[in-house]
Design a protein around this motif. Sequence first.
Motif, PDB file in Angstrom:
ATOM      1  N   ASP A   1       0.822  -1.205   0.000  1.00 52.60           N
ATOM      2  CA  ASP A   1       0.000   0.000   0.000  1.00 52.60           C
ATOM      3  C   ASP A   1       0.861   1.263   0.000  1.00 52.60           C
ATOM      4  OD1 ASP A   1      -2.301  -1.516   0.003  1.00 52.60           O
ATOM      5  OD2 ASP A   1      -2.504  -1.496   2.192  1.00 52.60           O
ATOM      6  N   ASP A   2       2.011   1.183   0.710  1.00 49.51           N
ATOM      7  CA  ASP A   2       2.915   2.336   0.726  1.00 49.51           C
ATOM      8  C   ASP A   2       3.482   2.600  -0.668  1.00 49.51           C
ATOM      9  OD1 ASP A   2       2.584   2.692   3.481  1.00 49.51           O
ATOM     10  OD2 ASP A   2       4.188   1.267   3.946  1.00 49.51           O
ATOM     11  N   ILE A   3       3.830   1.538  -1.384  1.00 49.62           N
ATOM     12  CA  ILE A   3       4.375   1.686  -2.737  1.00 49.62           C
ATOM     13  C   ILE A   3       3.311   2.273  -3.662  1.00 49.62           C
ATOM     14  CG2 ILE A   3       5.247   0.426  -4.738  1.00 49.62           C
ATOM     15  CD1 ILE A   3       7.300   0.662  -2.549  1.00 49.62           C
TER      16      ILE A   3
ATOM     17  N   GLU B   1       0.827   4.129  -2.873  1.00 49.20           N
ATOM     18  CA  GLU B   1       0.619   5.533  -2.492  1.00 49.20           C
ATOM     19  C   GLU B   1       1.755   6.414  -3.003  1.00 49.20           C
ATOM     20  OE1 GLU B   1      -0.998   8.955  -0.997  1.00 49.20           O
ATOM     21  OE2 GLU B   1      -1.939   6.963  -1.209  1.00 49.20           O
ATOM     22  N   CYS B   2       2.972   5.881  -2.959  1.00 50.58           N
ATOM     23  CA  CYS B   2       4.140   6.650  -3.420  1.00 50.58           C
ATOM     24  C   CYS B   2       4.053   6.963  -4.913  1.00 50.58           C
ATOM     25  CB  CYS B   2       5.420   5.866  -3.105  1.00 50.58           C
ATOM     26  SG  CYS B   2       6.946   6.651  -3.663  1.00 50.58           S
ATOM     27  N   PHE B   3       3.587   5.980  -5.699  1.00 49.44           N
ATOM     28  CA  PHE B   3       3.484   6.167  -7.152  1.00 49.44           C
ATOM     29  C   PHE B   3       2.018   6.347  -7.570  1.00 49.44           C
ATOM     30  CE2 PHE B   3       7.253   3.542  -6.330  1.00 49.44           C
ATOM     31  CZ  PHE B   3       8.250   4.336  -6.896  1.00 49.44           C
ATOM     32  N   ASN B   4       1.313   7.194  -6.830  1.00 51.20           N
ATOM     33  CA  ASN B   4      -0.121   7.361  -7.090  1.00 51.20           C
ATOM     34  C   ASN B   4      -0.426   8.078  -8.390  1.00 51.20           C
ATOM     35  OD1 ASN B   4       0.728   9.896  -6.366  1.00 51.20           O
ATOM     36  ND2 ASN B   4      -0.479  10.012  -4.481  1.00 51.20           N
ATOM     37  N   THR B   5       0.595   8.708  -8.986  1.00 54.41           N
ATOM     38  CA  THR B   5       0.368   9.377 -10.270  1.00 54.41           C
ATOM     39  C   THR B   5       0.563   8.418 -11.444  1.00 54.41           C
ATOM     40  OG1 THR B   5       2.675  10.119 -10.328  1.00 54.41           O
ATOM     41  CG2 THR B   5       1.060  11.613  -9.345  1.00 54.41           C
ATOM     42  N   SER B   6       0.974   7.193 -11.156  1.00 53.53           N
ATOM     43  CA  SER B   6       1.200   6.196 -12.201  1.00 53.53           C
ATOM     44  C   SER B   6       0.171   5.076 -12.089  1.00 53.53           C
ATOM     45  CB  SER B   6       2.610   5.610 -12.090  1.00 53.53           C
ATOM     46  OG  SER B   6       3.607   6.609 -12.228  1.00 53.53           O
ATOM     47  N   LYS B   7      -0.049   4.404 -13.192  1.00 52.24           N
ATOM     48  CA  LYS B   7      -0.985   3.272 -13.222  1.00 52.24           C
ATOM     49  C   LYS B   7      -0.198   1.989 -12.963  1.00 52.24           C
ATOM     50  CE  LYS B   7      -4.025   5.564 -16.563  1.00 52.24           C
ATOM     51  NZ  LYS B   7      -4.647   5.492 -17.920  1.00 52.24           N
ATOM     52  N   ILE B   8      -0.444   1.374 -11.799  1.00 47.37           N
ATOM     53  CA  ILE B   8       0.297   0.178 -11.379  1.00 47.37           C
ATOM     54  C   ILE B   8      -0.564  -1.063 -11.602  1.00 47.37           C
ATOM     55  CG2 ILE B   8       1.364  -0.998  -9.420  1.00 47.37           C
ATOM     56  CD1 ILE B   8       1.988   1.729  -8.236  1.00 47.37           C
ATOM     57  N   SER B   9       0.052  -2.071 -12.198  1.00 45.87           N
ATOM     58  CA  SER B   9      -0.661  -3.328 -12.410  1.00 45.87           C
ATOM     59  C   SER B   9      -0.342  -4.353 -11.323  1.00 45.87           C
ATOM     60  CB  SER B   9      -0.328  -3.912 -13.789  1.00 45.87           C
ATOM     61  OG  SER B   9       1.066  -4.154 -13.890  1.00 45.87           O
TER      62      SER B   9
ATOM     63  N   VAL C   1       2.656  -5.247  -7.730  1.00 41.71           N
ATOM     64  CA  VAL C   1       3.846  -4.972  -6.919  1.00 41.71           C
ATOM     65  C   VAL C   1       4.376  -6.305  -6.407  1.00 41.71           C
ATOM     66  CG1 VAL C   1       4.779  -3.809  -4.894  1.00 41.71           C
ATOM     67  CG2 VAL C   1       2.949  -2.723  -6.223  1.00 41.71           C
ATOM     68  N   ARG C   2       5.659  -6.577  -6.641  1.00 43.46           N
ATOM     69  CA  ARG C   2       6.260  -7.857  -6.254  1.00 43.46           C
ATOM     70  C   ARG C   2       7.437  -7.623  -5.300  1.00 43.46           C
ATOM     71  NH1 ARG C   2       8.690  -9.474 -10.783  1.00 43.46           N
ATOM     72  NH2 ARG C   2       8.142  -7.587 -11.972  1.00 43.46           N
ATOM     73  N   PHE C   3       7.239  -7.915  -4.022  1.00 44.23           N
ATOM     74  CA  PHE C   3       8.282  -7.760  -3.017  1.00 44.23           C
ATOM     75  C   PHE C   3       9.176  -9.007  -2.986  1.00 44.23           C
ATOM     76  CE2 PHE C   3       5.809  -4.280  -1.315  1.00 44.23           C
ATOM     77  CZ  PHE C   3       6.763  -3.456  -0.735  1.00 44.23           C
ATOM     78  N   ALA C   4      10.419  -8.797  -2.607  1.00 44.47           N
ATOM     79  CA  ALA C   4      11.360  -9.908  -2.402  1.00 44.47           C
ATOM     80  C   ALA C   4      11.424 -10.202  -0.912  1.00 44.47           C
ATOM     81  CB  ALA C   4      12.737  -9.554  -2.930  1.00 44.47           C
ATOM     82  N   PHE C   5      11.183 -11.464  -0.540  1.00 50.83           N
ATOM     83  CA  PHE C   5      11.180 -11.853   0.864  1.00 50.83           C
ATOM     84  C   PHE C   5      12.258 -12.889   1.141  1.00 50.83           C
ATOM     85  CE2 PHE C   5       6.824 -10.464   0.011  1.00 50.83           C
ATOM     86  CZ  PHE C   5       6.610  -9.576   1.062  1.00 50.83           C
TER      87      PHE C   5
END
Length: 276
Positions: A211-213, A215-223, A225-229
């Motif tokens: 959600d933070d990511i 919100e950070c790129f709220n001006t872009s259209k995101i399909s 988000v893939r985090f590395a764990f």
Amino acid sequence: MCIRNRKKSTIEPFKKEHGGGAALALALVMASDEPKPANKDKKNKRKKVKKDKWGQPLPPESEEREAEELLEPVKTAAAEPETAPGSGDGRGEDSYEANKVVASGMPYSTTEEEIREMFEQCGPIFQLQLSRFPDSGNFRGLAFITFESESAAISALSLDGTKMGDRFVRVEKCRVDQKRKRKAEFLADPEKAKGCLSAYIGNLSWNVTEDDIIECFNTSKISSVRFAFDKITGKSRGFCHVDFEDDESLEKAIQKNQTEFHGRPMKIAYAVSNRS
């Protein structure tokens, strides 16, 4: 046996006539007259050791020749001009990034604005990277400054020894070790691949969520988000990949490179595909 019998026949009459003391003296005289065995040490007498003008022993000729052979490569190397690391043909193990310097020894309380103010007097800064402690995310007193020109980087070296707070800052050329390139950071941003719509987002704080990511790129259209764990702990490894719906959204995200996010400057670059 003959010598002993002769001694006895000579001393006994002498003893009767002159007494025991005189006979003992005669025996000692006769013993001293006997021929002594040759000293074997004289035959094996060592040769006189040659010494130099300082009184030090000279090595044998064979050892002297070996020493000259060992010194020959050293003499040859001394005759050849030295090449500065990272210059000339570039074959040295250590090389330096032309436009980049590293500043160390700064107080932990130093802010990005203070570092920029210090180095912008040397020339325009292209990129500023602050090194932080992985556990807390706090500044660790180390920064990498990339200038737009090599002359600005050379000028920044004059700031070496500048006092900042109660500490003295060390400024030097940024060395690139060809054998140990850090995987976590790009030495040069990768070029955009054809059809690329993904970005690498690195140097994230451990508590950053999806959600933070978004919100950070709220001006872009995101399909997606893939985090590395981490496979063992299940915790975030501090980076992720973001897939965008169009090229315009991707470019907007790239422009936020080095933007402060949750106390850390984000590293944003075009994602590199693993496919050959």
